[in-house]
Scaffold this active site. Structure first.
Site, short mmCIF file in Angstrom:
data_model
loop_
_atom_site.label_atom_id
_atom_site.label_comp_id
_atom_site.label_asym_id
_atom_site.label_seq_id
_atom_site.Cartn_x
_atom_site.Cartn_y
_atom_site.Cartn_z
N HIS A 121 0.85 -1.19 0.00
CA HIS A 121 0.00 0.00 0.00
C HIS A 121 0.88 1.24 0.00
O HIS A 121 1.81 1.37 0.81
CB HIS A 121 -0.90 0.03 1.23
CG HIS A 121 -1.59 1.36 1.43
ND1 HIS A 121 -1.24 2.24 2.44
CD2 HIS A 121 -2.60 1.96 0.73
CE1 HIS A 121 -1.99 3.32 2.36
NE2 HIS A 121 -2.83 3.17 1.35
N SER A 122 0.64 2.16 -0.92
CA SER A 122 1.33 3.45 -0.97
C SER A 122 2.85 3.24 -1.05
O SER A 122 3.32 2.61 -1.99
CB SER A 122 0.91 4.29 0.24
OG SER A 122 1.23 5.64 0.07
#
Length: 287
Positions: free
Chosen positions: A97-98
């Site tokens: 994520h990210s």
């Protein structure tokens, strides 16, 4: 999910793990200034896999890097391979994520023989820099250590830290609480004062000295050989606008794209929808 700790060349790295041993192995990498608790809401909705979510170096309960070492996406990728090695994982899948998706992208490009599948949420490849701004970025990074350092903020209680995290934007209260509860530690500056402070390394907020150019990022994405599912939130983040994220997705050899309405932490705030978007990706035939 239960705690785990491994000793590596990057220091003692901690994290959370869940799911049955012997199931498909998935290394889950969280975002910048988040921690392994980022995957606590999603893990129950991904049955049939062994999910291991380390705290990246300098985050959560993991060791900070030595003063002479820099926090970079490439260094984080090496650290995560070190975690996999400590677990005895030769081949495995990645969920990021990210920042974690950026690190996972680098890992998949750097060692395609080890990565079976990839799911990237809210990022694909690392943040890039215009070539003609490289010297300016380097100058700022080298000037930063000479700047006056602010004291770490002390919060009187967990609730205040959660309010601060929510106020920084882009996250709901329940998700913020999970990250804060793992991301703070009792303040030790003054025993009479009490309270909590962030245990992430303050150096994580300093400017990165060198970033890849956009052309370099896209070249790495074309080198990813494994099946890759990308999950973007709608609307797009200002630092990763729609045109850019679509162009990066187009670089993948074996890419599938899912766009869901939601915020940047949609994997925490809408775990069922994100799990449905991931579907059986990790249970597919080994690449």
């Amino acid at each position: 999910m239960r705690e785990f700790v491994v000793d590596t060349d990057f220091g003692r790295l901690a994290g959370l793990r869940g799911g049955p041993a012997g199931a498909p192995r998935v290394l889950a990498l969280h975002g910048w200034l988040d921690n392994a608790a980022s995957f606590v809401p999603l893990q129950p909705h991904l049955p049939g896999i062994e999910l291991v979510a380390p705290d990246l170096p300098g985050h959560g309960a993991s060791a900070h890097l030595p003063a002479a070492a820099e926090y970079t996406v490439v260094n984080a990728a090496r650290a995560m391979f070190a975690v996999a090695d400590a677990l005895g994982w030769d081949r495995f899948a990645l969920l990021g994520h990210s920042l974690g998706a950026a690190v996972a992208s680098v890992m998949a490009a750097a060692a395609p023989e080890r990565i079976e599948r990839l799911v990237a949420i809210e990022a694909l490849g690392a943040l890039a820099e215009d070539i003609d701004r490289s010297a300016l970025r380097l100058h700022r990074a080298f000037s930063e250590p000479r700047a006056t350092r602010r004291s770490l903020r002390v919060f009187p209680d967990i609730a205040t830290a959660v309010e601060t995290r929510v106020a920084s934007g882009g996250i709901e209260v329940a998700a913020a609480r999970l990250l804060v509860e793992r991301g703070v530690a009792p303040a030790r500056f003054d025993e009479s004062q009490g309270g909590y402070t962030w245990r992430s390394d303050p150096r994580l907020t300093r400017p990165t000295a060198i970033r890849m150019s956009e052309d370099q990022v896209r070249d790495l994405l074309t080198a990813i050989e494994c099946p890759t599912r990308v999950v973007y939130a709608n609307p797009a983040q200002p630092y990763f606008p729609e045109a850019l994220r679509r162009a990066r997705f187009a670089c993948l050899r074996h890419g599938e794209l899912v766009v869901l309405d939601g915020g940047h932490h949609l994997h925490m705030e809408q775990p069922e929808a994100v799990a449905a978007a991931i579907g059986g990706h990790f249970a597919g035939p080994r690449h």
